[in-house]
Design an enzyme around this catalytic site. Structure first.
Site, short mmCIF file in Angstrom:
data_model
loop_
_atom_site.label_atom_id
_atom_site.label_comp_id
_atom_site.label_asym_id
_atom_site.label_seq_id
_atom_site.Cartn_x
_atom_site.Cartn_y
_atom_site.Cartn_z
N LYS A 54 0.84 -0.93 0.08
CA LYS A 54 -0.04 0.01 0.19
C LYS A 54 0.40 1.10 -0.24
CE LYS A 54 -3.76 -2.29 2.40
NZ LYS A 54 -4.03 -2.78 3.64
N GLN A 98 -4.61 -1.48 9.71
CA GLN A 98 -3.98 -3.15 9.35
C GLN A 98 -4.96 -4.02 10.07
OE1 GLN A 98 -3.14 -3.31 6.08
NE2 GLN A 98 -3.75 -5.29 6.74
N ASP A 121 -10.67 2.86 4.11
CA ASP A 121 -11.41 1.42 3.64
C ASP A 121 -12.90 1.66 4.11
OD1 ASP A 121 -9.11 -0.31 3.91
OD2 ASP A 121 -8.74 -0.63 5.55
#
Ligand code: NAP
Length: 295
Positions: A54, A98, A121
């Site tokens: 990412k 994460q 997200d």
């Protein structure tokens, strides 16, 4: 018949090119650089590789990118304070924590602490709620990626029988919801299957578009699909290692057999995976534009 391969790698590449141009324009015209922070707690090898990918992508696109590594034993309060700091940091437009988090940390509490305006997200209940009622919001990255793959591969979704296998909050439920929406890439008739579904093959055989997110290698076999189906395989299963120690991956569908029946199919790897990271970048650009009142 051998199916057309819907390459996530290729579609993601196209979208990244578009994003790179957009980022340059935002810098040139508005002095705005999209900022993304990825927060990694502990040293889980899979999480490290996801976060690294990412960050690399964010960097390649010209973002202001920050990787914030925290020790496994960070307290929940310290993590919440860290998120508060990034919520207030005007150079950061997207915050990604994460998952999974260590057991002593309440995952929902942490995700809900992220400002919905920086929730790239798309996991915050505000964004989930907006998605369900069809309002502008950050869509969760994997379902958003699937939608883009269907649209860009020219797959007709309107009126299609869509069967989704899996009902998780990050893939199954949101993709089923998106395919139901009254807009491009939606307007489908949707069925969701899970472990309590009585006769899964009865449903999967009716599918014009079959989306599989079960996390079980080859749970869908060729006798479970009809000729001409479009298959989106979300599963990523590690089924062994090469002599060099690299993971051997396979999806949730029997690719080799089903590609002889399907009209189109996504491979694993190189299918949904590259799209997920790309949509995270797209959401971050969107967050930056929103913060500057440009959309
Ligand atoms: P998850 O939370 O474990 O959910 C799996 C779902 O599949 C559950 O709803 C489960 O039903 C259902 N299921 C499992 N086995 C089944 C079976 N034999 N028949 C019918 N339904 C079955 O998984 P997830 O997070 O959604 O992820 C699914 C897969 O996608 C995993 O392989 C994951 O690694 C992959 N993934 C890939 C990406 C990407 O970017 N490529 C992103 C996210 C996930 P119950 O609810 O009844 O238990």
């Amino acid at each position: 018949m051998s199916a057309k391969i819907i390459s996530g790698t290729e579609i993601a590449k196209q979208i990244r090119e578009e994003l790179k141009q957009e980022v340059q324009e935002l810098k040139d015209k508005h002095g705005l650089t999209p900022g993304l922070v990825t927060i990694l707690v502990g040293e889980n090898p899979a999480s490290i590789s996801y976060v690294t990918a990412k960050q690399r992508t964010a960097h390649d696109l010209g973002f202001h990118s920050v990787q914030d590594n925290q020790p496994e034993d960070i307290s929940e309060d310290d993590l919440l304070n860290l998120i508060k700091k990034y919520n207030e940091d005007t150079s950061i437009h997207g915050i990604l924590v994460q998952l999974p988090l260590p057991k002593h940390v309440n995952e929902s509490k942490v995700l809900y602490a992220i400002s919905p305006e920086k929730d790239v997200d798309g996991f915050h209940p505000v964004n989930v709620g907006k998605m369900v009622i069809g309002e502008q919001c950050f869509l969760p990255c994997t379902p958003h990626g699937i939608l883009e793959m269907l649209i860009r591969s020219g797959t007709e979704t309107s009126g299609a029988e869509v069967v989704v296998v899996g009902r998780s909050n990050i893939v199954g439920k949101p993709i089923a919801n998106l395919m139901l929406q009254k807009r491009e890439g939606g307007n489908a008739t949707v069925t969701i299957c899970h472990t309590r579904t009585r006769d899964m093959a009865f449903h999967t055989r009716r599918a014009d578009i079959l989306i599989v997110a079960a996390g079980r290698p080859k749970v869908i076999t060729a006798d479970m699909v009809k000729e001409g189906v479009v298959v989106i395989d979300v599963g990523v299963n590690r089924i062994g290692k090469t002599p060099e120690g690299k993971a051997i991956l396979c999806g949730d569908v029997d690719f080799d057999a089903i590609k002889e029946k399907a009209a189109a199919i996504t491979p694993v790897p190189g299918g949904v995976g590259p799209m997920t990271i790309t949509m995270l970048m797209k959401n971050t650009v969107q967050a930056a534009k929103q913060s500057a009142g440009l959309v």
